[in-house]
Every structure is written in structure tokens, then in C-alpha cells.
Design a protein around this motif. Structure first.
Motif, PDB file in Angstrom:
ATOM      1  N   THR A   1      -2.754  -5.156   2.634  1.00 32.94           N
ATOM      2  CA  THR A   1      -2.681  -5.485   1.218  1.00 32.94           C
ATOM      3  C   THR A   1      -4.083  -5.464   0.633  1.00 32.94           C
ATOM      4  O   THR A   1      -5.029  -5.979   1.250  1.00 32.94           O
ATOM      5  CB  THR A   1      -2.030  -6.867   1.014  1.00 32.94           C
ATOM      6  N   PHE A   2      -4.206  -4.846  -0.543  1.00 34.33           N
ATOM      7  CA  PHE A   2      -5.493  -4.672  -1.212  1.00 34.33           C
ATOM      8  C   PHE A   2      -5.374  -5.054  -2.684  1.00 34.33           C
ATOM      9  O   PHE A   2      -4.273  -5.046  -3.244  1.00 34.33           O
ATOM     10  CB  PHE A   2      -5.925  -3.199  -1.173  1.00 34.33           C
ATOM     11  N   PRO A   3      -6.509  -5.306  -3.339  1.00 37.33           N
ATOM     12  CA  PRO A   3      -6.483  -5.450  -4.799  1.00 37.33           C
ATOM     13  C   PRO A   3      -6.026  -4.135  -5.434  1.00 37.33           C
ATOM     14  O   PRO A   3      -6.340  -3.055  -4.941  1.00 37.33           O
ATOM     15  CB  PRO A   3      -7.938  -5.742  -5.173  1.00 37.33           C
ATOM     16  N   CYS A   4      -5.285  -4.231  -6.513  1.00 38.20           N
ATOM     17  CA  CYS A   4      -4.802  -3.035  -7.214  1.00 38.20           C
ATOM     18  C   CYS A   4      -5.868  -2.604  -8.210  1.00 38.20           C
ATOM     19  O   CYS A   4      -5.806  -2.917  -9.405  1.00 38.20           O
ATOM     20  CB  CYS A   4      -3.478  -3.336  -7.916  1.00 38.20           C
ATOM     21  N   GLU A   5      -6.853  -1.891  -7.707  1.00 34.86           N
ATOM     22  CA  GLU A   5      -7.943  -1.396  -8.545  1.00 34.86           C
ATOM     23  C   GLU A   5      -8.458  -0.085  -7.965  1.00 34.86           C
ATOM     24  O   GLU A   5      -8.317   0.166  -6.761  1.00 34.86           O
ATOM     25  CB  GLU A   5      -9.054  -2.430  -8.650  1.00 34.86           C
ATOM     26  N   PRO A   6      -9.054   0.756  -8.796  1.00 31.28           N
ATOM     27  CA  PRO A   6      -9.495   2.073  -8.323  1.00 31.28           C
ATOM     28  C   PRO A   6     -10.444   2.024  -7.128  1.00 31.28           C
ATOM     29  O   PRO A   6     -10.380   2.895  -6.255  1.00 31.28           O
ATOM     30  CB  PRO A   6     -10.187   2.670  -9.544  1.00 31.28           C
ATOM     31  N   SER A   7     -11.286   1.012  -7.037  1.00 31.29           N
ATOM     32  CA  SER A   7     -12.243   0.952  -5.926  1.00 31.29           C
ATOM     33  C   SER A   7     -11.561   0.759  -4.571  1.00 31.29           C
ATOM     34  O   SER A   7     -12.167   1.016  -3.528  1.00 31.29           O
ATOM     35  CB  SER A   7     -13.261  -0.166  -6.170  1.00 31.29           C
ATOM     36  N   THR A   8     -10.310   0.342  -4.568  1.00 28.19           N
ATOM     37  CA  THR A   8      -9.553   0.187  -3.330  1.00 28.19           C
ATOM     38  C   THR A   8      -9.348   1.522  -2.629  1.00 28.19           C
ATOM     39  O   THR A   8      -9.154   1.574  -1.418  1.00 28.19           O
ATOM     40  CB  THR A   8      -8.198  -0.482  -3.641  1.00 28.19           C
ATOM     41  N   ALA A   9      -9.419   2.615  -3.355  1.00 30.38           N
ATOM     42  CA  ALA A   9      -9.177   3.933  -2.749  1.00 30.38           C
ATOM     43  C   ALA A   9     -10.123   4.193  -1.580  1.00 30.38           C
ATOM     44  O   ALA A   9      -9.701   4.746  -0.559  1.00 30.38           O
ATOM     45  CB  ALA A   9      -9.297   5.026  -3.805  1.00 30.38           C
ATOM     46  N   GLU A  10     -11.383   3.800  -1.684  1.00 30.59           N
ATOM     47  CA  GLU A  10     -12.323   4.043  -0.585  1.00 30.59           C
ATOM     48  C   GLU A  10     -11.924   3.260   0.662  1.00 30.59           C
ATOM     49  O   GLU A  10     -11.975   3.783   1.775  1.00 30.59           O
ATOM     50  CB  GLU A  10     -13.749   3.700  -0.994  1.00 30.59           C
ATOM     51  N   ILE A  11     -11.503   2.023   0.487  1.00 31.82           N
ATOM     52  CA  ILE A  11     -11.060   1.218   1.628  1.00 31.82           C
ATOM     53  C   ILE A  11      -9.798   1.834   2.233  1.00 31.82           C
ATOM     54  O   ILE A  11      -9.653   1.919   3.445  1.00 31.82           O
ATOM     55  CB  ILE A  11     -10.789  -0.238   1.188  1.00 31.82           C
ATOM     56  N   GLY A  12      -8.886   2.271   1.371  1.00 26.63           N
ATOM     57  CA  GLY A  12      -7.670   2.918   1.844  1.00 26.63           C
ATOM     58  C   GLY A  12      -7.954   4.198   2.606  1.00 26.63           C
ATOM     59  O   GLY A  12      -7.325   4.475   3.630  1.00 26.63           O
ATOM     60  N   ARG A  13      -8.920   4.975   2.112  1.00 29.47           N
ATOM     61  CA  ARG A  13      -9.288   6.210   2.826  1.00 29.47           C
ATOM     62  C   ARG A  13      -9.856   5.895   4.207  1.00 29.47           C
ATOM     63  O   ARG A  13      -9.555   6.587   5.183  1.00 29.47           O
ATOM     64  CB  ARG A  13     -10.280   7.021   1.999  1.00 29.47           C
TER      65      ARG A  13
ATOM     66  N   THR B   1      -5.664   8.614  -2.071  1.00 24.67           N
ATOM     67  CA  THR B   1      -6.502   8.436  -3.261  1.00 24.67           C
ATOM     68  C   THR B   1      -5.657   8.469  -4.523  1.00 24.67           C
ATOM     69  O   THR B   1      -5.789   7.613  -5.398  1.00 24.67           O
ATOM     70  CB  THR B   1      -7.591   9.522  -3.313  1.00 24.67           C
ATOM     71  N   GLU B   2      -4.775   9.444  -4.622  1.00 26.35           N
ATOM     72  CA  GLU B   2      -3.942   9.583  -5.817  1.00 26.35           C
ATOM     73  C   GLU B   2      -2.906   8.470  -5.931  1.00 26.35           C
ATOM     74  O   GLU B   2      -2.645   7.972  -7.027  1.00 26.35           O
ATOM     75  CB  GLU B   2      -3.276  10.961  -5.852  1.00 26.35           C
ATOM     76  N   LEU B   3      -2.314   8.061  -4.814  1.00 23.05           N
ATOM     77  CA  LEU B   3      -1.326   6.980  -4.865  1.00 23.05           C
ATOM     78  C   LEU B   3      -1.966   5.672  -5.329  1.00 23.05           C
ATOM     79  O   LEU B   3      -1.404   4.946  -6.151  1.00 23.05           O
ATOM     80  CB  LEU B   3      -0.658   6.792  -3.505  1.00 23.05           C
ATOM     81  N   ILE B   4      -3.144   5.369  -4.817  1.00 21.68           N
ATOM     82  CA  ILE B   4      -3.829   4.141  -5.224  1.00 21.68           C
ATOM     83  C   ILE B   4      -4.272   4.239  -6.677  1.00 21.68           C
ATOM     84  O   ILE B   4      -4.116   3.282  -7.453  1.00 21.68           O
ATOM     85  CB  ILE B   4      -5.008   3.836  -4.283  1.00 21.68           C
ATOM     86  N   ALA B   5      -4.799   5.388  -7.077  1.00 24.49           N
ATOM     87  CA  ALA B   5      -5.224   5.562  -8.475  1.00 24.49           C
ATOM     88  C   ALA B   5      -4.043   5.392  -9.424  1.00 24.49           C
ATOM     89  O   ALA B   5      -4.173   4.746 -10.477  1.00 24.49           O
ATOM     90  CB  ALA B   5      -5.866   6.938  -8.665  1.00 24.49           C
ATOM     91  N   ASN B   6      -2.899   5.961  -9.072  1.00 26.56           N
ATOM     92  CA  ASN B   6      -1.715   5.826  -9.931  1.00 26.56           C
ATOM     93  C   ASN B   6      -1.263   4.374 -10.039  1.00 26.56           C
ATOM     94  O   ASN B   6      -0.909   3.912 -11.125  1.00 26.56           O
ATOM     95  CB  ASN B   6      -0.580   6.708  -9.417  1.00 26.56           C
TER      96      ASN B   6
END
Length: 148
Positions: A21-33, A57-62
């Protein structure tokens, strides 16, 4: 060598899966990657990294752009021996994924088009409790080729 820097949920029975589980924010994409790179390294699926990183990246950004959620859950799993699934679960069941109309000079709005181009299939699943839908998981799958 890959390392997982945070504790994550690992399925102890059934199909292999990781989730966090992560914060729902664009910067989370790097952690997800990074989580995805680590998981694919552990599973020896390095050949899928490029497409899987684009998908996550796209799923988190959306989710960050189109939902009012404060948290999302990234799920990486092997639903079968021949498929890798990357999903993002949010608590906004009424905000369903849809292709956007974009002009040539638009700087956003192509996330699902990119996912559609690289994934073997994608979609969403509704999650519910006894009182009705509480969220959805938007996911994309990549086929695992022999010797991946």
C-alpha cells in the motif's frame, strides 16, 4: 542482486503475489517501479521489465490523477504460469478507466492507450463488501514466454 527495502505482503498459499500500500500520488510511481524491478528479478522475469515498468507507471499516474483516494495498493502476481499481472487497487469504484480523446499536442491522456499497446490484455475488477462496491483494481497482463 535485487533487494526489497520494505516489508511487503507475500501470498503464502496459491499463486505467487506481492502487494504494498502506497500514498496515491504521482511520486509513488518510482517506488512502485522499484518494487516491480525487485519482484521480476526474484521471479527471473527480467525480460518483462520494460513493459511492466511502463504499465505500473501509467496505472499509478491514472489513480493519482483520476481518483480522490489517499492510498492505493500495488499488486504484482502470477495468476498462471504464463501470465504476469500488475494491478493498482483504489477505493473509487465509480471512477472507471476509459480511453481519453486527445489531440496531437496534448501532454497527457494516453496512459490507457500505452497500456493497451504493450499489455496482452487489461481491464478492471470491482471489489465489494456486503454493502456494495468499495473499490476497483485496474490491471494489465503480460504473457510470460518460455525461457523468460
Amino acid at each position: 542482486m535485487t533487494t526489497l527495502t520494505k516489508q511487503i505482503h507475500i501470498a503464502s498459499v496459491g499463486r505467487p503475489a506481492y502487494s504494498q500500500t502506497f500514498p496515491c500520488e504521482p511520486s509513488t510511481a518510482e517506488i512502485g517501479r522499484q518494487l516491480l524491478r525487485d519482484v521480476l528479478g526474484i521471479w527471473r522475469l527480467d525480460s518483462l521489465v520494460d513493459h511492466a515498468l511502463l504499465i505500473v507507471t501509467e496505472l499509478i499516474a491514472n489513480a493519482a490523477r483520476h481518483t480522490p483516494c489517499h492510498k492505493i495498493r500495488l499488486i504484482v502476481e502470477l495468476p498462471s504460469p504464463t501470465r504476469l499481472r500488475v494491478g493498482v487497487l483504489d477505493r473509487a469504484p465509480t471512477r472507471l478507466p476509459a480511453f481519453s480523446r486527445t489531440d496531437d499536442d496534448d501532454e497527457s491522456g494516453r496512459g490507457l492507450l500505452l497500456i493497451n499497446a504493450v499489455a496482452d490484455r487489461w481491464g478492471y475488477d470491482m471489489h465489494s463488501s456486503g454493502t456494495g462496491p468499495w473499490g476497483k483494481e485496474v490491471w494489465a497482463e503480460l504473457r510470460i514466454k518460455d525461457g523468460a
